[in-house]
Design an enzyme around this catalytic site. Sequence first.
Site, PDB file in Angstrom:
ATOM      1  N   GLY A  38       0.747  -1.233  -0.146  1.00  0.00           N
ATOM      2  CA  GLY A  38       0.235   0.058  -0.130  1.00  0.00           C
ATOM      3  C   GLY A  38       0.809   1.293   0.015  1.00  0.00           C
ATOM      4  O   GLY A  38       1.250   1.692   0.972  1.00  0.00           O
ATOM      5  N   THR A  39       1.393   1.566  -1.196  1.00  0.00           N
ATOM      6  CA  THR A  39       2.228   2.598  -1.315  1.00  0.00           C
ATOM      7  C   THR A  39       1.407   3.964  -1.487  1.00  0.00           C
ATOM      8  O   THR A  39       1.408   4.646  -2.744  1.00  0.00           O
ATOM      9  CB  THR A  39       3.181   2.499  -2.331  1.00  0.00           C
ATOM     10  OG1 THR A  39       3.762   1.309  -2.221  1.00  0.00           O
ATOM     11  CG2 THR A  39       4.279   3.808  -2.305  1.00  0.00           C
TER      12      THR A  39
ATOM     13  N   ALA B  81      -0.177   7.563   1.081  1.00  0.00           N
ATOM     14  CA  ALA B  81       0.623   8.641   1.784  1.00  0.00           C
ATOM     15  C   ALA B  81       1.544   7.918   2.799  1.00  0.00           C
ATOM     16  O   ALA B  81       2.694   8.210   3.171  1.00  0.00           O
ATOM     17  CB  ALA B  81      -0.596   9.593   2.466  1.00  0.00           C
TER      18      ALA B  81
ATOM     19  N   ASN C 275      -5.229   3.085  11.558  1.00  0.00           N
ATOM     20  CA  ASN C 275      -5.923   3.574  12.451  1.00  0.00           C
ATOM     21  C   ASN C 275      -7.192   2.758  12.672  1.00  0.00           C
ATOM     22  O   ASN C 275      -7.423   1.785  11.993  1.00  0.00           O
ATOM     23  CB  ASN C 275      -6.467   5.080  12.006  1.00  0.00           C
ATOM     24  CG  ASN C 275      -5.601   6.121  12.054  1.00  0.00           C
ATOM     25  OD1 ASN C 275      -4.643   6.136  12.778  1.00  0.00           O
ATOM     26  ND2 ASN C 275      -5.566   7.114  10.937  1.00  0.00           N
TER      27      ASN C 275
ATOM     28  N   LYS D   8      -5.218   7.064  20.456  1.00  0.00           N
ATOM     29  CA  LYS D   8      -5.330   7.761  19.200  1.00  0.00           C
ATOM     30  C   LYS D   8      -6.752   8.044  18.880  1.00  0.00           C
ATOM     31  O   LYS D   8      -6.681   8.894  18.076  1.00  0.00           O
ATOM     32  CB  LYS D   8      -4.503   6.809  18.314  1.00  0.00           C
ATOM     33  CG  LYS D   8      -4.109   7.804  16.964  1.00  0.00           C
ATOM     34  CD  LYS D   8      -3.126   6.864  16.241  1.00  0.00           C
ATOM     35  CE  LYS D   8      -2.480   7.903  15.171  1.00  0.00           C
ATOM     36  NZ  LYS D   8      -2.868   7.452  13.743  1.00  0.00           N
TER      37      LYS D   8
ATOM     38  N   ASN E 266      -8.592  10.943  16.581  1.00  0.00           N
ATOM     39  CA  ASN E 266      -9.229  10.453  15.160  1.00  0.00           C
ATOM     40  C   ASN E 266     -10.645  10.300  15.104  1.00  0.00           C
ATOM     41  O   ASN E 266     -11.317  10.981  14.039  1.00  0.00           O
ATOM     42  CB  ASN E 266      -8.741   9.179  15.011  1.00  0.00           C
ATOM     43  CG  ASN E 266      -7.326   9.206  14.289  1.00  0.00           C
ATOM     44  OD1 ASN E 266      -6.989   9.893  13.565  1.00  0.00           O
ATOM     45  ND2 ASN E 266      -6.592   7.861  14.338  1.00  0.00           N
TER      46      ASN E 266
ATOM     47  N   ASN F 266     -11.569  13.312  12.187  1.00  0.00           N
ATOM     48  CA  ASN F 266     -12.054  12.529  10.955  1.00  0.00           C
ATOM     49  C   ASN F 266     -13.256  13.035  10.568  1.00  0.00           C
ATOM     50  O   ASN F 266     -13.428  13.335   9.291  1.00  0.00           O
ATOM     51  CB  ASN F 266     -11.627  11.062  11.019  1.00  0.00           C
ATOM     52  CG  ASN F 266     -10.136  10.783  10.533  1.00  0.00           C
ATOM     53  OD1 ASN F 266      -9.565  10.920   9.580  1.00  0.00           O
ATOM     54  ND2 ASN F 266      -9.186  10.669  11.730  1.00  0.00           N
TER      55      ASN F 266
ATOM     56  N   SER G 194      -7.329  12.128   7.098  1.00  0.00           N
ATOM     57  CA  SER G 194      -7.458  11.090   5.877  1.00  0.00           C
ATOM     58  C   SER G 194      -8.851  10.864   5.411  1.00  0.00           C
ATOM     59  O   SER G 194      -8.963  10.622   4.419  1.00  0.00           O
ATOM     60  CB  SER G 194      -6.666   9.763   5.914  1.00  0.00           C
ATOM     61  OG  SER G 194      -7.321   9.230   7.338  1.00  0.00           O
TER      62      SER G 194
ATOM     63  N   GLU H 200     -13.078   4.798   6.266  1.00  0.00           N
ATOM     64  CA  GLU H 200     -12.713   3.591   7.209  1.00  0.00           C
ATOM     65  C   GLU H 200     -13.607   3.747   8.554  1.00  0.00           C
ATOM     66  O   GLU H 200     -13.129   3.958   9.671  1.00  0.00           O
ATOM     67  CB  GLU H 200     -11.397   3.954   7.705  1.00  0.00           C
ATOM     68  CG  GLU H 200     -10.133   3.760   6.619  1.00  0.00           C
ATOM     69  CD  GLU H 200      -8.862   3.641   7.159  1.00  0.00           C
ATOM     70  OE1 GLU H 200      -8.205   2.803   7.170  1.00  0.00           O
ATOM     71  OE2 GLU H 200      -8.412   4.847   7.355  1.00  0.00           O
TER      72      GLU H 200
END
Length: 318
Positions: free
Chosen positions: A13-14, A16, A109, A198, A202, A206, A268, A280
Amino acid sequence: MSQAQGPRIGIIGTGAIGGFYGVMLARAGFDVHFLLRSEYDAVVRDGLQVNSAVHGPLKLQPVQAYRDVARMPACDWLLVGAKTTSNVDLAPLIAQAAAPGAKVLLMQNGLGVEDALRPLLPDTLHLLGGLCFICVHRQAPGVVEHEAQGAVNVAYHSGPAADAAARKAVVEEGVGLFRAAGVGSTAMDNLDQARWQKLVWNMPYNGLSVLLNSGTKGLMADAGSRALIEAMMNEVVEGAAACGHALPEGLAGKMLVATQHMQDYLPSMYHDYREQRPMELHAIYAEPLAAALANGKDLPRLRMLHQALAFLDARNAG
């Protein structure tokens, strides 16, 4: 870049996250291999570019890039930077790219992501959780914008490590990779507690960035939205406590102050929604809401936020 050293590292998963940490590791001299899908041609042609406010402009070219996992060499460490929405599809790719006894680090996340992926992986693989404290987004194919921070905290989830000492050794190896690449990293004892901590940031930012079409500066500048964020943060803290995880005293207030001093940031989930990708919602909302409720704690503001986001997500998909 110095000659490749140490373990072979694969990036699954390339985007960010994978792009930033993969470039940092490769520039430090590690042997890093990148699995790509839609961006393969652009990365092979132009390389990977990270425009970092912290490290300056970073360029990796040529890139050891692969469109087909069967062409990748077997990797000792696999860093999974893809979104949790694709984990079921990624599991066979992870298994195929893994060297015997490989370490798989989920840099994602949400809550319960390791629990969901574990049954899909061979028992011989170590599974770890990586919490990335970073402001980063994909600007264009092969181009990553890094606005702030960058540390990765690492914890062991499950696998063949026989005892606490063996698990600690695996975690410390991962921490060492990041530190050697100039990235802050700390070993964590309790993965679930760290994931809840976290989520305190988030879950409010988000979702509200999507719902209110605003970055962090706008959300913090308005008294009403700031108060809502603080109330939601405290709900996450209460949910964590119900699940047996006491978070640090005054955590919500400290996060509010830190965010106030950040440059404007679009999380994100905002980018996923605007580009009509699945959000997500399961890992970041459904799992923690269900865990809290199972322990007798309803989180009404966050439940309503999740319901609104689910409506928008379904409309995007439809």
